[in-house]
Enzyme design. Structure first.
Site, PDB file in Angstrom:
ATOM      1  CG  ASP A   1      -8.853  -3.320  -4.499  1.00  0.00           C
ATOM      2  OD1 ASP A   1      -8.254  -2.693  -3.613  1.00  0.00           O
ATOM      3  OD2 ASP A   1      -9.670  -4.232  -4.247  1.00  0.00           O
TER       4      ASP A   1
ATOM      5  NE  ARG B   1     -10.099   7.392  -2.864  1.00  0.00           N
ATOM      6  CZ  ARG B   1     -11.396   7.591  -2.689  1.00  0.00           C
ATOM      7  NH1 ARG B   1     -12.030   8.493  -3.378  1.00  0.00           N
ATOM      8  NH2 ARG B   1     -12.069   6.842  -1.810  1.00  0.00           N
TER       9      ARG B   1
ATOM     10  CE1 TYR C   1     -12.942  -7.680   1.339  1.00  0.00           C
ATOM     11  CE2 TYR C   1     -11.201  -9.170   0.614  1.00  0.00           C
ATOM     12  CZ  TYR C   1     -11.620  -8.100   1.387  1.00  0.00           C
ATOM     13  OH  TYR C   1     -10.736  -7.463   2.197  1.00  0.00           O
TER      14      TYR C   1
ATOM     15  NE  ARG D   1      -4.231  -1.189   0.081  1.00  0.00           N
ATOM     16  CZ  ARG D   1      -5.296  -1.392   0.847  1.00  0.00           C
ATOM     17  NH1 ARG D   1      -5.531  -0.614   1.849  1.00  0.00           N
ATOM     18  NH2 ARG D   1      -6.127  -2.367   0.555  1.00  0.00           N
TER      19      ARG D   1
ATOM     20  NE  ARG E   1      -7.169   5.291   2.519  1.00  0.00           N
ATOM     21  CZ  ARG E   1      -7.942   4.372   3.074  1.00  0.00           C
ATOM     22  NH1 ARG E   1      -9.195   4.623   3.322  1.00  0.00           N
ATOM     23  NH2 ARG E   1      -7.439   3.191   3.396  1.00  0.00           N
TER      24      ARG E   1
HETATM   25  O1  CP3 Z   1       0.054  -1.616  -2.478  1.00  0.00           O
HETATM   26  C1  CP3 Z   1      -0.208  -0.708  -3.288  1.00  0.00           C
HETATM   27  O2  CP3 Z   1       0.184   0.478  -3.158  1.00  0.00           O
HETATM   28  C2  CP3 Z   1      -0.958  -1.059  -4.552  1.00  0.00           C
HETATM   29  C3  CP3 Z   1      -2.349  -0.898  -4.499  1.00  0.00           C
HETATM   30  C4  CP3 Z   1      -3.245  -1.853  -3.743  1.00  0.00           C
HETATM   31  C5  CP3 Z   1      -4.504  -1.435  -3.260  1.00  0.00           C
HETATM   32  N1  CP3 Z   1      -5.186  -2.533  -2.819  1.00  0.00           N
HETATM   33  C6  CP3 Z   1      -5.000  -0.059  -3.287  1.00  0.00           C
HETATM   34  C7  CP3 Z   1      -6.076   0.347  -2.375  1.00  0.00           C
HETATM   35  C8  CP3 Z   1      -3.133  -3.217  -3.469  1.00  0.00           C
HETATM   36  C9  CP3 Z   1      -1.949  -4.140  -3.697  1.00  0.00           C
HETATM   37  C10 CP3 Z   1      -4.384  -3.630  -2.914  1.00  0.00           C
HETATM   38  C11 CP3 Z   1      -4.697  -5.036  -2.590  1.00  0.00           C
HETATM   39  C12 CP3 Z   1      -5.890  -5.318  -1.784  1.00  0.00           C
HETATM   40  N2  CP3 Z   1      -7.136  -4.754  -1.889  1.00  0.00           N
HETATM   41  C13 CP3 Z   1      -5.960  -6.318  -0.807  1.00  0.00           C
HETATM   42  C14 CP3 Z   1      -4.846  -7.255  -0.456  1.00  0.00           C
HETATM   43  C15 CP3 Z   1      -3.785  -6.540   0.277  1.00  0.00           C
HETATM   44  C16 CP3 Z   1      -4.117  -6.275   1.689  1.00  0.00           C
HETATM   45  O3  CP3 Z   1      -4.140  -5.102   2.062  1.00  0.00           O
HETATM   46  O4  CP3 Z   1      -4.291  -7.257   2.422  1.00  0.00           O
HETATM   47  C17 CP3 Z   1      -7.244  -6.314  -0.258  1.00  0.00           C
HETATM   48  C18 CP3 Z   1      -7.757  -7.194   0.850  1.00  0.00           C
HETATM   49  C19 CP3 Z   1      -7.990  -5.339  -0.970  1.00  0.00           C
HETATM   50  C20 CP3 Z   1      -9.419  -4.994  -0.810  1.00  0.00           C
HETATM   51  C21 CP3 Z   1      -9.588  -3.612  -0.344  1.00  0.00           C
HETATM   52  N3  CP3 Z   1      -9.317  -2.491  -1.099  1.00  0.00           N
HETATM   53  C22 CP3 Z   1     -10.048  -3.192   0.915  1.00  0.00           C
HETATM   54  C23 CP3 Z   1     -10.437  -4.115   2.053  1.00  0.00           C
HETATM   55  C24 CP3 Z   1     -10.085  -1.800   0.886  1.00  0.00           C
HETATM   56  C25 CP3 Z   1     -10.642  -0.901   1.947  1.00  0.00           C
HETATM   57  C26 CP3 Z   1      -9.714  -0.723   3.064  1.00  0.00           C
HETATM   58  C27 CP3 Z   1      -9.049   0.598   2.964  1.00  0.00           C
HETATM   59  O5  CP3 Z   1      -7.830   0.640   3.199  1.00  0.00           O
HETATM   60  O6  CP3 Z   1      -9.753   1.574   2.670  1.00  0.00           O
HETATM   61  C28 CP3 Z   1      -9.572  -1.363  -0.351  1.00  0.00           C
HETATM   62  C29 CP3 Z   1      -9.380   0.026  -0.801  1.00  0.00           C
HETATM   63  C30 CP3 Z   1      -8.035   0.418  -1.276  1.00  0.00           C
HETATM   64  N4  CP3 Z   1      -7.225  -0.356  -2.063  1.00  0.00           N
HETATM   65  C31 CP3 Z   1      -7.393   1.673  -1.047  1.00  0.00           C
HETATM   66  C32 CP3 Z   1      -6.180   1.633  -1.749  1.00  0.00           C
HETATM   67  C33 CP3 Z   1      -5.160   2.738  -1.873  1.00  0.00           C
HETATM   68  C34 CP3 Z   1      -7.976   2.843  -0.267  1.00  0.00           C
HETATM   69  C35 CP3 Z   1      -9.007   3.457  -1.140  1.00  0.00           C
HETATM   70  C36 CP3 Z   1      -9.209   4.937  -0.960  1.00  0.00           C
HETATM   71  O7  CP3 Z   1      -8.443   5.744  -1.504  1.00  0.00           O
HETATM   72  O8  CP3 Z   1     -10.209   5.273  -0.325  1.00  0.00           O
END
Ligand code: CP3
Length: 341
Positions: A71, A35, A149, A22, A26
């Site tokens: 994602d 964003r 999910y 990540r 944010r």
């Molecule tokens: O790592 C990186 O910088 C690359 C981008 C990336 C995102 N999601 C961006 C993201 C990666 C590799 C993921 C993978 C992902 N997505 C996983 C597996 C990795 C992990 O964290 O265990 C999972 C379970 C998801 C599903 C997901 N996406 C969730 C549960 C959420 C909400 C939680 C949160 O942090 O808000 C997201 C949203 C998400 N994916 C964001 C980002 C930058 C935040 C979104 C925003 O800007 O509001």
């Protein structure tokens, strides 16, 4: 070869490579700025925006790898699941898998078409990273994490619905996991064709399972994916959290690099995994929220434990938190790069 790709292959490096799960997110003001103009899914589906934020942490901190901004959940749309992200709450699936018969009625996926936005983002990002020699990582969710999910309809603490579903409907579970595995192979193969130089398989929620359930209900499908990707000849990173109870099973499923969270001692994990695999992780991401001296101390401890191991990639054990100060990220990258190898 870049230090990141060399470390994945357990070859000598000039500095310990570091990147962050990540790392585009944010906690970065530059990310929040982009964003503010798009919803999260709009950003993922807009190749220019996705490319832009992919590069932000590379440009700001000099991390040793970029991970494509995407994602793990959009591939589920390809099977007919209706995906939304609710601000502040995370993902929501409007039509979750509740009955075993639903598996037979999933849409026939066409990842090349349905996920074209990510392939285009990869092509754009690769072109911009090439001059600096920074490798680009592609990724996908692993079948168990995706299934959780699809079945729960969103995030859940204990994955109770998913675990009950797999035990109640073992045949439908096997079919669903095979569909997810084959979709993931097609998706990741196309990511490499579009420019990804390494692939990470995220089995983020696998730690909810007992070792026996992991072996029975999950390992065959992760193995199927990692085996099928082997001929692509790019490093494969196999990541999970809460895996201390079955690290050996995770390793047997495949991957050239194992991603660790912080709930396992790095040296113990290194002994258990053996010398034929590289390690990525395992810093607790909350350390970046506290005093620099404590963060530095824990980083040094990890470097002492694994820095001399052929095949070590410095990373956090799970995603950076939105409250992470950017200057802590910058200092940590500098500190790890200053470590003598
Ligand atoms: O790592 C990186 O910088 C690359 C981008 C990336 C995102 N999601 C961006 C993201 C990666 C590799 C993921 C993978 C992902 N997505 C996983 C597996 C990795 C992990 O964290 O265990 C999972 C379970 C998801 C599903 C997901 N996406 C969730 C549960 C959420 C909400 C939680 C949160 O942090 O808000 C997201 C949203 C998400 N994916 C964001 C980002 C930058 C935040 C979104 C925003 O800007 O509001």
């Amino acid at each position: 070869m870049s230090n990141f790709l060399a470390a994945c292959r357990r070859q000598p490096v000039s500095q310990i490579p570091i990147w962050f799960l990540r790392q585009a997110g944010r906690y970065m003001a530059a990310y929040r700025d982009v964003r503010s103009r798009y919803s999260f899914l709009e950003m993922v589906k807009n190749p220019e925006a996705a490319c832009e934020v992919t590069l932000q942490p590379v440009e700001a901190f000099g991390v040793d790898a970029a991970i494509i901004f995407a994602d793990i959940l959009p591939p589920l749309e390809s099977l007919g699941f209706q995906l939304e992200f609710i601000r502040g709450e995370g993902p929501l699936i409007r039509n979750p898998l509740r009955e075993a018969q639903q598996v037979a009625h999933l849409k026939d996926p066409d990842p090349k078409h349905d996920l074209a936005f990510t392939f285009e983002a990869l092509r754009l990002a690769r072109r911009r990273l090439e001059p600096r020699g920074t490798p680009l990582i592609g990724f996908a969710g692993a079948p168990f994490t995706l299934a959780s999910y699809a079945i729960e309809g969103g995030g859940s603490r204990d994955k109770a619905l998913t675990k009950t579903w797999m035990r109640t409907n073992p045949d439908a579970w096997a079919r669903f996991m095979t569909i997810l595995a084959d979709l993931t192979v097609a998706y990741l193969t196309e990511q490499v064709a579009a420019g990804a130089q390494a692939l990470q398989l995220f089995d983020s929620w696998i730690g909810e399972l007992s070792p026996g359930d992991y072996l029975k209900y999950v390992q065959p499908y992760s193995l199927r994916i990692l085996n099928a990707l082997e001929p692509l000849d790019v490093p494969l990173i196999h990541f999970g959290t809460g895996t201390a109870g079955f690290l050996e099973h995770l390793r047997e499923a495949g991957g050239h690099v194992i991603g660790l969270d912080w709930r396992v001692d790095a040296l113990e994990a290194s002994h258990r995994l053996g010398a034929n695999v590289a390690i990525q992780g395992n810093l607790d991401p909350t350390l970046l929220l506290g005093p620099w001296e404590v963060l530095r101390g824990e980083a040094d401890r990890l470097l002492d434990q694994l820095g001399a191991r052929p095949g070590f990639i410095f990373n956090v054990g799970h995603g950076l938190l939105p409250s992470t100060p950017e200057d802590q990220v910058a200092r940590l990258v500098e500190h790890v790069h200053a470590h003598t190898v």
